[in-house]
Design a protein around this motif. Sequence first.
Motif, PDB file in Angstrom:
ATOM      1  N   GLU A 228       0.818  -1.219   0.000  1.00  0.00           N
ATOM      2  CA  GLU A 228       0.000   0.000   0.000  1.00  0.00           C
ATOM      3  C   GLU A 228       0.852   1.270   0.000  1.00  0.00           C
ATOM      4  OE1 GLU A 228      -3.598   1.743   2.643  1.00  0.00           O
ATOM      5  OE2 GLU A 228      -3.222  -0.408   2.813  1.00  0.00           O
ATOM      6  N   GLN A 229       1.833   1.278   0.905  1.00  0.00           N
ATOM      7  CA  GLN A 229       2.708   2.453   1.012  1.00  0.00           C
ATOM      8  C   GLN A 229       3.488   2.682  -0.278  1.00  0.00           C
ATOM      9  OE1 GLN A 229       3.421   4.618   3.915  1.00  0.00           O
ATOM     10  NE2 GLN A 229       4.312   5.746   2.219  1.00  0.00           N
ATOM     11  N   GLY A 230       4.021   1.576  -0.832  1.00  0.00           N
ATOM     12  CA  GLY A 230       4.817   1.680  -2.053  1.00  0.00           C
ATOM     13  C   GLY A 230       4.007   2.242  -3.209  1.00  0.00           C
ATOM     14  N   GLU A 231       2.802   1.722  -3.363  1.00  0.00           N
ATOM     15  CA  GLU A 231       1.947   2.187  -4.466  1.00  0.00           C
ATOM     16  C   GLU A 231       1.606   3.670  -4.282  1.00  0.00           C
ATOM     17  OE1 GLU A 231      -1.289  -0.459  -5.277  1.00  0.00           O
ATOM     18  OE2 GLU A 231      -2.255   0.978  -6.607  1.00  0.00           O
ATOM     19  N   GLU A 232       1.327   4.034  -3.036  1.00  0.00           N
ATOM     20  CA  GLU A 232       1.034   5.451  -2.738  1.00  0.00           C
ATOM     21  C   GLU A 232       2.230   6.337  -3.111  1.00  0.00           C
ATOM     22  OE1 GLU A 232       0.005   6.678   1.346  1.00  0.00           O
ATOM     23  OE2 GLU A 232      -1.651   5.259   1.134  1.00  0.00           O
ATOM     24  N   ASP A 233       3.419   5.860  -2.774  1.00  0.00           N
ATOM     25  CA  ASP A 233       4.634   6.632  -3.082  1.00  0.00           C
ATOM     26  C   ASP A 233       4.779   6.846  -4.589  1.00  0.00           C
ATOM     27  OD1 ASP A 233       5.175   6.658  -0.418  1.00  0.00           O
ATOM     28  OD2 ASP A 233       6.813   5.186  -0.502  1.00  0.00           O
ATOM     29  N   LEU A 234       4.485   5.804  -5.371  1.00  0.00           N
ATOM     30  CA  LEU A 234       4.637   5.922  -6.821  1.00  0.00           C
ATOM     31  C   LEU A 234       3.561   6.815  -7.435  1.00  0.00           C
ATOM     32  CD1 LEU A 234       5.826   2.392  -7.976  1.00  0.00           C
ATOM     33  CD2 LEU A 234       7.147   4.351  -7.209  1.00  0.00           C
ATOM     34  N   LEU A 235       2.357   6.748  -6.873  1.00  0.00           N
ATOM     35  CA  LEU A 235       1.300   7.640  -7.366  1.00  0.00           C
ATOM     36  C   LEU A 235       1.661   9.096  -7.054  1.00  0.00           C
ATOM     37  CD1 LEU A 235      -1.787   5.454  -6.400  1.00  0.00           C
ATOM     38  CD2 LEU A 235      -1.138   6.121  -8.728  1.00  0.00           C
ATOM     39  N   ALA A 236       2.250   9.298  -5.863  1.00  0.00           N
ATOM     40  CA  ALA A 236       2.663  10.661  -5.479  1.00  0.00           C
ATOM     41  C   ALA A 236       3.780  11.150  -6.398  1.00  0.00           C
ATOM     42  CB  ALA A 236       3.141  10.673  -4.028  1.00  0.00           C
ATOM     43  N   LEU A 237       4.671  10.229  -6.769  1.00  0.00           N
ATOM     44  CA  LEU A 237       5.769  10.581  -7.691  1.00  0.00           C
ATOM     45  C   LEU A 237       5.197  11.031  -9.046  1.00  0.00           C
ATOM     46  CD1 LEU A 237       8.902   8.322  -8.216  1.00  0.00           C
ATOM     47  CD2 LEU A 237       7.795   9.428 -10.127  1.00  0.00           C
ATOM     48  N   ASP A 238       4.267  10.254  -9.571  1.00  0.00           N
ATOM     49  CA  ASP A 238       3.656  10.619 -10.855  1.00  0.00           C
ATOM     50  C   ASP A 238       2.959  11.978 -10.754  1.00  0.00           C
ATOM     51  OD1 ASP A 238       4.531   8.328 -12.050  1.00  0.00           O
ATOM     52  OD2 ASP A 238       2.618   7.274 -12.006  1.00  0.00           O
ATOM     53  N   GLU A 239       2.330  12.207  -9.607  1.00  0.00           N
ATOM     54  CA  GLU A 239       1.612  13.481  -9.426  1.00  0.00           C
ATOM     55  C   GLU A 239       2.592  14.657  -9.463  1.00  0.00           C
ATOM     56  OE1 GLU A 239      -1.306  13.094  -6.229  1.00  0.00           O
ATOM     57  OE2 GLU A 239      -1.214  15.291  -6.104  1.00  0.00           O
ATOM     58  N   LYS A 240       3.747  14.466  -8.840  1.00  0.00           N
ATOM     59  CA  LYS A 240       4.765  15.544  -8.837  1.00  0.00           C
ATOM     60  C   LYS A 240       5.244  15.821 -10.262  1.00  0.00           C
ATOM     61  CE  LYS A 240       6.539  15.031  -4.196  1.00  0.00           C
ATOM     62  NZ  LYS A 240       7.459  14.260  -3.362  1.00  0.00           N
ATOM     63  N   ILE A 241       5.523  14.771 -11.012  1.00  0.00           N
ATOM     64  CA  ILE A 241       5.992  14.958 -12.392  1.00  0.00           C
ATOM     65  C   ILE A 241       4.869  15.567 -13.238  1.00  0.00           C
ATOM     66  CG2 ILE A 241       6.874  13.782 -14.460  1.00  0.00           C
ATOM     67  CD1 ILE A 241       8.907  13.990 -12.112  1.00  0.00           C
ATOM     68  N   GLY A 242       3.634  15.201 -12.907  1.00  0.00           N
ATOM     69  CA  GLY A 242       2.469  15.744 -13.618  1.00  0.00           C
ATOM     70  C   GLY A 242       2.280  17.237 -13.415  1.00  0.00           C
ATOM     71  N   LYS A 243       3.033  17.814 -12.494  1.00  0.00           N
ATOM     72  CA  LYS A 243       2.938  19.269 -12.284  1.00  0.00           C
ATOM     73  C   LYS A 243       3.764  20.038 -13.317  1.00  0.00           C
ATOM     74  CE  LYS A 243       1.352  19.672  -7.633  1.00  0.00           C
ATOM     75  NZ  LYS A 243       1.643  18.579  -6.695  1.00  0.00           N
ATOM     76  N   LEU A 244       4.589  19.324 -14.072  1.00  0.00           N
ATOM     77  CA  LEU A 244       5.341  20.000 -15.136  1.00  0.00           C
ATOM     78  C   LEU A 244       4.368  20.415 -16.248  1.00  0.00           C
ATOM     79  CD1 LEU A 244       8.555  17.769 -15.416  1.00  0.00           C
ATOM     80  CD2 LEU A 244       8.480  20.187 -14.762  1.00  0.00           C
ATOM     81  N   PRO A 245       4.599  21.557 -16.866  1.00  0.00           N
ATOM     82  CA  PRO A 245       3.678  22.008 -17.906  1.00  0.00           C
ATOM     83  C   PRO A 245       3.488  20.962 -19.002  1.00  0.00           C
ATOM     84  CG  PRO A 245       5.269  23.727 -17.360  1.00  0.00           C
ATOM     85  CD  PRO A 245       5.700  22.503 -16.621  1.00  0.00           C
ATOM     86  N   GLY A 246       2.225  20.627 -19.269  1.00  0.00           N
ATOM     87  CA  GLY A 246       1.904  19.672 -20.337  1.00  0.00           C
ATOM     88  C   GLY A 246       1.866  18.225 -19.894  1.00  0.00           C
TER      89      GLY A 246
END
Length: 310
Positions: A228-246
Amino acid sequence: MSFSIERYKEESKKLDTTGIDWPAVTASPLSKGDLFCLHYMMDIENHVPLYLSHLLVTRACMDPILTAFLACWNYEELWHGENLGKLLNLYGIEFDAQDRIANVRANLGFQNSVSILSTMVGSWVLKDFSAVYLTIGAINELSTLTGYTALIRKSGHPVLKDLLNRIIKDERRHYAFYFNSAKEWLAGNEKAQRVDRWMLDRFWVPVGQGVKTQEQVDALALYLFDDEQGEEDLLALDEKIGKLPGLAGIELMSKALYAARERRRQNPEWAWRLIDNEEWAVAPPKKSPIGELTTRRMHGEATLSVLDGT
Ligand SMILES: [Fe+2]
Ligand SMILES: [Fe+2]
């Protein structure tokens, strides 16, 4: 998250390992999964100079800020690999770090040259290619520090925790540089955003893939993040990268985890067999012995006398 290249140049230094309780490395156990990850991580840290060789053939290197960063970054990464190797050696796993590095590189063979050439061509054909590898740099650094955090949690090993927390501080600075540079390039540049997204959706692979096989990448992902924790960490990682324009809503590491799970579902032995069988040795290259690829053609006393100047 800010980044100053001037401050970074002033402060960049070899990893400070003062006070790490190295003699206590053997006092706490490391699982097979921990050891598998440590070998993987060490190899990828040690692969940075070859990764750098890709960046240096692109026209992004016209930018002195980028080259100043790369000069310091490469030096800092060197000490990450060195210290992970030291920890493994002190734990009792015997290997010659220099031979291992040379073997990993030699095993890449022709594929490495093709990859350098295609990066070079891509960079000179596509003006916005810089956005792609700046973004990939950000993803790689963030994945690395997320992986180290997960390994601290999984292993519960105090000395490893101390070492990795020090390395993580460096990785955070690296991430800040790449993320801010990518953001600068992408902001207000729709063409670059389209190129970046298109390339990431089709060609992005997790850090280390290419040097490591798909099954090795999956073994690391499943050991570190398949809870659970690992998956949450990876979703959070994608969210951070998703903050880049586009890049809003982009799925990278989470998608890689789900793909790894699917491969294991189809073959229950997939990935875990590498961990269970302690498959972390690196086989020497079949065609070119490393002596042909390095300056270490002589052995024993002959080599030493050369080094001594005698
Ligand atoms: Fe590193
Ligand atoms: Fe890094």
